[in-house]
Design an enzyme around this catalytic site. Structure first.
Site, mmCIF file in Angstrom:
data_model
loop_
_atom_site.group_PDB
_atom_site.id
_atom_site.type_symbol
_atom_site.label_atom_id
_atom_site.label_comp_id
_atom_site.label_asym_id
_atom_site.label_seq_id
_atom_site.Cartn_x
_atom_site.Cartn_y
_atom_site.Cartn_z
ATOM 1 N N ASP A 32 45.945 -15.423 -2.755
ATOM 2 C CA ASP A 32 46.390 -15.244 -1.372
ATOM 3 C C ASP A 32 46.148 -16.536 -0.599
ATOM 4 O OD1 ASP A 32 46.752 -12.282 0.394
ATOM 5 O OD2 ASP A 32 46.699 -14.224 1.419
ATOM 6 N N ASN A 36 48.023 -14.415 6.425
ATOM 7 C CA ASN A 36 48.014 -13.203 7.258
ATOM 8 C C ASN A 36 46.872 -12.255 6.883
ATOM 9 O OD1 ASN A 36 49.125 -11.783 9.423
ATOM 10 N ND2 ASN A 36 50.162 -10.368 8.027
ATOM 11 N N SER A 132 61.374 -3.121 -0.678
ATOM 12 C CA SER A 132 61.345 -2.387 0.583
ATOM 13 C C SER A 132 62.593 -1.522 0.752
ATOM 14 C CB SER A 132 61.280 -3.408 1.717
ATOM 15 O OG SER A 132 61.505 -2.780 2.938
ATOM 16 N N TYR A 156 64.968 -10.674 6.279
ATOM 17 C CA TYR A 156 63.838 -10.189 5.466
ATOM 18 C C TYR A 156 64.336 -9.304 4.322
ATOM 19 C CZ TYR A 156 60.020 -7.025 4.221
ATOM 20 O OH TYR A 156 59.119 -6.262 3.531
ATOM 21 N N LYS A 160 64.360 -9.678 -0.001
ATOM 22 C CA LYS A 160 63.864 -8.670 -0.955
ATOM 23 C C LYS A 160 64.957 -8.281 -1.952
ATOM 24 C CE LYS A 160 59.619 -7.985 0.475
ATOM 25 N NZ LYS A 160 58.480 -8.341 -0.328
ATOM 26 N N LEU A 208 56.015 0.949 14.862
ATOM 27 C CA LEU A 208 55.544 2.055 15.688
ATOM 28 C C LEU A 208 54.033 2.291 15.583
ATOM 29 C CD1 LEU A 208 56.085 4.513 17.489
ATOM 30 C CD2 LEU A 208 56.678 5.805 15.435
ATOM 31 N N ASP A 304 68.536 -0.296 14.631
ATOM 32 C CA ASP A 304 67.837 0.921 14.200
ATOM 33 C C ASP A 304 68.801 1.952 13.614
ATOM 34 O OD1 ASP A 304 65.163 0.678 14.391
ATOM 35 O OD2 ASP A 304 64.945 1.684 16.319
HETATM 36 P P1 NAD Z 1 50.422 -8.465 4.691
HETATM 37 O O1 NAD Z 1 50.943 -9.580 5.507
HETATM 38 O O2 NAD Z 1 49.268 -7.713 5.205
HETATM 39 O O3 NAD Z 1 50.075 -8.978 3.215
HETATM 40 C C1 NAD Z 1 50.760 -10.028 2.593
HETATM 41 C C2 NAD Z 1 49.734 -11.011 2.056
HETATM 42 O O4 NAD Z 1 50.435 -12.097 1.449
HETATM 43 C C3 NAD Z 1 48.856 -11.596 3.165
HETATM 44 O O5 NAD Z 1 47.502 -11.460 2.802
HETATM 45 C C4 NAD Z 1 49.267 -13.056 3.232
HETATM 46 O O6 NAD Z 1 48.200 -13.914 3.567
HETATM 47 C C5 NAD Z 1 49.784 -13.300 1.819
HETATM 48 N N1 NAD Z 1 50.773 -14.388 1.713
HETATM 49 C C6 NAD Z 1 51.878 -14.580 2.490
HETATM 50 N N2 NAD Z 1 52.543 -15.658 2.060
HETATM 51 C C7 NAD Z 1 51.869 -16.152 0.991
HETATM 52 C C8 NAD Z 1 52.060 -17.246 0.115
HETATM 53 N N3 NAD Z 1 53.104 -18.076 0.264
HETATM 54 N N4 NAD Z 1 51.187 -17.441 -0.890
HETATM 55 C C9 NAD Z 1 50.134 -16.605 -1.051
HETATM 56 N N5 NAD Z 1 49.886 -15.574 -0.240
HETATM 57 C C10 NAD Z 1 50.734 -15.331 0.771
HETATM 58 O O7 NAD Z 1 51.655 -7.496 4.399
HETATM 59 P P2 NAD Z 1 51.676 -6.053 3.733
HETATM 60 O O8 NAD Z 1 52.075 -5.094 4.777
HETATM 61 O O9 NAD Z 1 50.426 -5.819 2.972
HETATM 62 O O10 NAD Z 1 52.912 -6.222 2.756
HETATM 63 C C11 NAD Z 1 52.739 -6.579 1.392
HETATM 64 C C12 NAD Z 1 54.100 -6.672 0.740
HETATM 65 O O11 NAD Z 1 54.774 -5.428 0.883
HETATM 66 C C13 NAD Z 1 55.012 -7.720 1.358
HETATM 67 O O12 NAD Z 1 55.724 -8.357 0.322
HETATM 68 C C14 NAD Z 1 55.946 -6.916 2.228
HETATM 69 O O13 NAD Z 1 57.185 -7.533 2.380
HETATM 70 C C15 NAD Z 1 56.063 -5.621 1.428
HETATM 71 N N6 NAD Z 1 56.408 -4.466 2.269
HETATM 72 C C16 NAD Z 1 55.621 -4.133 3.323
HETATM 73 C C17 NAD Z 1 55.956 -3.041 4.129
HETATM 74 C C18 NAD Z 1 55.107 -2.655 5.324
HETATM 75 O O14 NAD Z 1 55.557 -1.854 6.143
HETATM 76 N N7 NAD Z 1 53.890 -3.151 5.466
HETATM 77 C C19 NAD Z 1 57.109 -2.283 3.839
HETATM 78 C C20 NAD Z 1 57.889 -2.647 2.737
HETATM 79 C C21 NAD Z 1 57.514 -3.751 1.954
HETATM 80 N N1 UDP Z 2 59.822 2.830 17.476
HETATM 81 C C1 UDP Z 2 59.672 3.124 18.811
HETATM 82 N N2 UDP Z 2 58.873 2.298 19.550
HETATM 83 C C2 UDP Z 2 58.233 1.216 19.044
HETATM 84 C C3 UDP Z 2 58.407 0.927 17.675
HETATM 85 C C4 UDP Z 2 59.218 1.754 16.921
HETATM 86 O O1 UDP Z 2 60.213 4.100 19.319
HETATM 87 O O2 UDP Z 2 57.533 0.489 19.782
HETATM 88 C C5 UDP Z 2 60.629 3.739 16.630
HETATM 89 C C6 UDP Z 2 61.816 3.077 15.928
HETATM 90 O O3 UDP Z 2 62.959 3.111 16.761
HETATM 91 C C7 UDP Z 2 61.947 3.957 14.687
HETATM 92 C C8 UDP Z 2 60.512 4.379 14.371
HETATM 93 O O4 UDP Z 2 59.788 4.192 15.589
HETATM 94 O O5 UDP Z 2 62.708 5.114 14.974
HETATM 95 C C9 UDP Z 2 59.855 3.538 13.279
HETATM 96 O O6 UDP Z 2 59.964 2.176 13.629
HETATM 97 P P1 UDP Z 2 59.241 1.043 12.763
HETATM 98 O O7 UDP Z 2 59.634 -0.274 13.362
HETATM 99 O O8 UDP Z 2 57.785 1.344 12.654
HETATM 100 O O9 UDP Z 2 59.859 1.212 11.297
HETATM 101 P P2 UDP Z 2 61.360 0.925 10.767
HETATM 102 O O10 UDP Z 2 62.298 1.210 11.885
HETATM 103 O O11 UDP Z 2 61.372 -0.499 10.336
HETATM 104 O O12 UDP Z 2 61.535 1.865 9.632
#
Ligand code: NAD
Ligand code: UDP
Length: 345
Positions: A32, A36, A132, A156, A160, A208, A304
């Site tokens: 890492d 972040n 994702s 983004y 992916k 949210l 959305d």
């Molecule tokens: P996060 O930011 O908490 O974790 C990501 C980690 O990757 C961080 O610790 C950051 O320091 C590290 N990182 C970023 N760029 C890097 C690099 N170039 N080299 C090494 N380390 C690096 O995010 P998260 O919510 O834990 O998400 C993890 C993964 O899941 C991500 O790939 C994200 O796109 C995917 N994802 C997250 C969500 C969500 O809602 N959190 C949803 C779908 C997919």
């Molecule tokens: N949302 C909202 N207020 C906020 C953030 C999100 O009403 O401040 C709503 C958004 O319109 C969606 C749901 O909450 O219907 C989930 O949003 P989020 O951004 O968490 O996830 P995503 O839309 O990326 O699935």
């Protein structure tokens, strides 16, 4: 040999994945850059583990560096033989990705290419990748299955989808060797119930749940609900929220499935298969955490959709994986993290 490499392992989802791996006696190596996350997460994970086992074991290693750094990754792979890689490192903000596409393509796709090159070089061809639900196009389907159209609407999501495409090409180039699983997450929320690890909040948050926490903490005055005229039960947007601990256990299930089966590439949804509206989440949060969440309806957010809920039959069937925690658990555990004073803005 029971070493697993977790990229992004000090992040929100990664830290929970590491914890689950440790609980199943894997030796965990984190890569890492800490862009972040904090290195203190490792201590917190050990603390949680010790609370349970009462044994202190040094079986988690943090390698601080960037996945784009070939020399750095080479060094780690030359010194360790990994059973599998769980690749979570990357950037995840939809809005930031629109403002800075070069950075997102460079880190997400560039970093992944670098990692896959090193994996190939060291013959480590077991991979679980953090994809994702953002990659799915807008659909009227009640439940989104893995064969739904891939049509991301933001940078983004495009990064992916491209990594998934790249992995498909890699798999087909050596079909007898690679075992790959793309996990398509829906909406991960909540934290480990110790309240010791959780999501680093961005400020102001786009999502949210972190916003809800800020309102509950009194840092934000009210929640703005984006639309009450959606074609849903109560007019507010419906999502498939999944507890991050269930999501983490899904990674272990996917990894084990790959290890005990022939080479293949899989795309698998991880959600709960249940939809929750914004209002329902707010009401549940208020009820279980005994607090008030003032809110106001505002117009819909650009981009959305009314509803995204996962079809999780594939994960149920092939991984024998079933999420165990409900929306109340997610609200209780998600609030604990903030409640322990981790809100830094
Ligand atoms: P996060 O930011 O908490 O974790 C990501 C980690 O990757 C961080 O610790 C950051 O320091 C590290 N990182 C970023 N760029 C890097 C690099 N170039 N080299 C090494 N380390 C690096 O995010 P998260 O919510 O834990 O998400 C993890 C993964 O899941 C991500 O790939 C994200 O796109 C995917 N994802 C997250 C969500 C969500 O809602 N959190 C949803 C779908 C997919
Ligand atoms: N949302 C909202 N207020 C906020 C953030 C999100 O009403 O401040 C709503 C958004 O319109 C969606 C749901 O909450 O219907 C989930 O949003 P989020 O951004 O968490 O996830 P995503 O839309 O990326 O699935």
């Amino acid at each position: 040999m029971n070493k697993v490499l977790v990229t992004g392992g000090t992040g929100f989802i990664g830290s929970h994945v590491c914890l689950c791996l440790l609980e199943q006696d894997y030796e965990v190596h984190i890569v890492d850059s800490l862009i972040n996350s904090s290195p203190n997460v490792v201590q917190k994970i050990l603390e949680i583990k010790n609370l349970k086992t009462k044994i202190f074991e040094k079986d988690i290693f943090l390698h601080i560096g960037d996945i784009r750094d070939e020399k750095f990754l080479n060094q780690i792979f030359s010194e360790n033989e990994f059973l599998s890689v769980i690749h979570l490192a990357g950037l995840k903000s939809v809005s930031e990705s629109t403002e800075n596409p070069l950075q997102y393509w460079e880190v997400n796709l560039g970093g992944s290419i670098n990692l896959f090159k090193i994996m190939k070089k060291y013959c480590c061809k077991n991979l679980v990748f953090s994809s994702s639900a953002t990659i799915y196009g807008n659909t009227d389907k009640k439940l989104i299955d893995e064969n739904s159209e891939i049509k991301p609407i933001n940078t983004y999501g495009e990064t992916k989808a491209s990594i998934e495409n790249l992995l498909k090409n890699i798999y087909h180039s050596e079909e007898k060797e690679w075992k790959i699983c793309n996990l398509r997450y829906f909406n991960p929320i909540g934290n480990h119930n110790s309240g010791l690890i959780g999501e680093k909040p961005s400020y102001p948050p786009n999502n949210l749940f972190p916003y809800l926490n800020l309102v509950a903490s009194g840092i934000k005055e009210k929640l703005l609900i984006f639309g009450n005229d959606w074609p849903t039960e109560d007019g507010t947007g419906v999502r498939d929220y999944i507890h991050v601990m269930d999501l983490a256990s899904g990674h272990i299930a996917a990894m084990k499935y790959l290890m005990s089966n022939k080479p293949r590439i899989l795309n698998v949804n991880l959600g709960t298969g249940k939809g929750t509206s914004v209002l329902k989440l707010v009401k549940t949060f208020e009820e279980v955490n005994k607090c008030k969440i003032p809110y106001e309806f505002v117009s819909r957010r650009t981009g959305d959709v009314a509803r995204t809920v996962a079809d999780i039959n594939l994960a149920n069937k092939i991984f024998d994986w079933f999420p165990e925690r409900n929306i109340s658990d997610m609200c209780i555990d998600g609030w604990k993290w903030k409640n322990f004073g981790h809100v830094s803005i």
